[in-house]
Design an enzyme around this catalytic site. Structure first.
Site, mmCIF file in Angstrom:
data_model
loop_
_atom_site.group_PDB
_atom_site.id
_atom_site.type_symbol
_atom_site.label_atom_id
_atom_site.label_comp_id
_atom_site.label_asym_id
_atom_site.label_seq_id
_atom_site.Cartn_x
_atom_site.Cartn_y
_atom_site.Cartn_z
ATOM 1 N N CYS A 81 0.814 -1.210 0.000
ATOM 2 C CA CYS A 81 0.000 0.000 0.000
ATOM 3 C C CYS A 81 0.851 1.266 0.000
ATOM 4 O O CYS A 81 0.500 2.269 -0.633
ATOM 5 C CB CYS A 81 -0.937 -0.003 1.203
ATOM 6 S SG CYS A 81 -0.091 -0.094 2.804
ATOM 7 N N HIS A 136 -1.679 1.704 7.250
ATOM 8 C CA HIS A 136 -2.125 1.551 5.869
ATOM 9 C C HIS A 136 -1.998 2.883 5.130
ATOM 10 O O HIS A 136 -2.360 3.934 5.662
ATOM 11 C CB HIS A 136 -3.565 1.065 5.841
ATOM 12 C CG HIS A 136 -4.074 0.711 4.480
ATOM 13 N ND1 HIS A 136 -3.416 -0.180 3.643
ATOM 14 C CD2 HIS A 136 -5.166 1.122 3.785
ATOM 15 C CE1 HIS A 136 -4.094 -0.297 2.510
ATOM 16 N NE2 HIS A 136 -5.150 0.487 2.562
ATOM 17 N N ASN A 155 -8.487 3.693 -2.144
ATOM 18 C CA ASN A 155 -7.764 2.579 -1.547
ATOM 19 C C ASN A 155 -7.121 1.748 -2.652
ATOM 20 O O ASN A 155 -7.328 2.003 -3.844
ATOM 21 C CB ASN A 155 -8.722 1.729 -0.711
ATOM 22 C CG ASN A 155 -8.006 0.874 0.309
ATOM 23 O OD1 ASN A 155 -6.785 0.907 0.445
ATOM 24 N ND2 ASN A 155 -8.765 0.083 1.053
#
Length: 352
Positions: free
Chosen positions: A150, A287, A307
């Site tokens: 990520c 994240h 995302n």
């Protein structure tokens, strides 16, 4: 991954410029509602998401069933707080047969660095809503799959958006290049957006198009390109802590481009859509995502966040987070890419 942190905002300057083994895309809203509303039989879940545990043995099948049962109980608790029409909904998705520990280990692998508090001026008379997608400078949602990458998606997403804001054609840059070559980080085992930007700045490495260095969802050997090769390089960046300064964060979003941020996404394992207002702490940075806009004109003001778990997750790959209260810790660690820093041409450009 990551301890308590003041989150940062980075003004990055760019010079030219899973789940195995099944397919996890295509979960329709109707199907997800059916699962959630009927307590989602485990066998139906397996059929829909094409799960095959037999090769792992009966113990694995039993363990997955228990994780699934725990998830459905968790969904009922989370949804008990969602009383408004736009509130977040939680239910069965492709992560529902993972334990919370497994989910964190596979998908939440970003770490944070500290940054000085923001002390600059904020823009007056901000628009009530703003979304960089409306300017066609935000690339499509990607899927990191079962790889803790990520942090690389966040940095690359911000870089390619700011380049497009500067007048270049929007082009998907290589996340795999950052994953393989950023020696300050640990590939699929996790990394820091700050360290990735530091590596890009100090080495002068140019990010090439994804078509030249495609994503593989696993850490590989770094492929080097000659200095004459076209690409996008980070020339400079600045980090700030925006805790308690959401209007200033909005100003930077509007003036400079999408923001690469670090959040606490533990509760996102069960997220289906809507605006998150509860269950999202700011205690741990784990994240990395990309904030592309905000909307303050409705009953619940919220941030628009891209995302990297594929377009079938959340709101077509996006999560909406209520503005106020530092939900999910999104204000402390924000990485900005600034147009005035980003768009100096290198001798050889990326060929569009």
């Amino acid at each position: 991954m990551g301890a308590g942190h003041p989150q940062l905002a980075v003004l990055a300057a760019v010079s030219t410029l899973l789940f195995p083994p099944c397919r996890l895309d295509g979960t329709s809203e109707e199907t997800r509602t059916q699962f959630n509303g009927s307590a989602a039989a485990f066998d139906s879940f397996r059929a829909h998401f094409r799960r095959a545990y037999e090769a792992e043995g009966e113990e694995s099948n039993r363990r997955r069933r228990l994780h699934f049962q725990d998830a459905t109980k968790r969904h009922a608790y989370l949804n008990s707080f969602s009383t408004l029409p736009q509130s977040a909904k939680y239910g069965v998705n492709r992560f529902s047969d993972l334990s919370q520990h497994e989910f964190r280990e596979l998908y939440l692998r970003a770490s944070a660095d500290t940054a000085p508090p923001f002390s600059g001026l904020k823009t007056q008379r901000l628009p009530g809503k703003f979304d960089w997608r409306d300017k066609a400078v935000v690339a499509t949602v990607q899927n990191q799959e079962a790889c803790g990458s990520c942090w690389a998606f966040s940095v690359v997403g911000a870089t390619q958006s700011v380049r497009a804001i500067g007048g270049w054609r929007l082009q998907q840059l290589s996340v795999q290049q950052v994953l393989d070559c950023s020696f300050r980080n640990n590939g699929c085992s996790g990394g820091s957006t700050f360290q990735a930007l530091s590596w890009l700045k100090q080495t002068g490495v140019k990010l090439v198009p994804q078509s030249e260095y495609p994503y593989k969802a696993k850490t590989g050997i770094c492929h080097f390109f000659p200095q004459s090769h076209g690409g996008v390089a980070v020339r400079n960046f600045t980090s700030h802590d925006f805790s308690g300064q959401e209007e200033a964060m909005m100003s930077h979003l509007v003036e400079r481009g999408p923001l690469a941020v670090i959040v606490d996404a533990v509760s996102w394992q069960d997220y289906l859509g809507g605006i998150i207002q509860h269950h999202c702490s700011s205690k741990w940075a784990n994240h990395a995502v990309l904030v592309v806009g905000y909307d303050t004109v409705g009953d619940i003001p919220y941030w628009i966040v891209q995302n990297s778990w594929g377009a079938s997750w959340g709101n077509e790959g996006y999560v909406y987070i209520k503005i106020g209260g530092n939900l999910c810790g999104k204000y402390d660690l924000s990485h900005f890419l600034s147009r005035r820093h980003l768009l100096r041409l290198s001798p050889v450009e990326i060929r569009d």
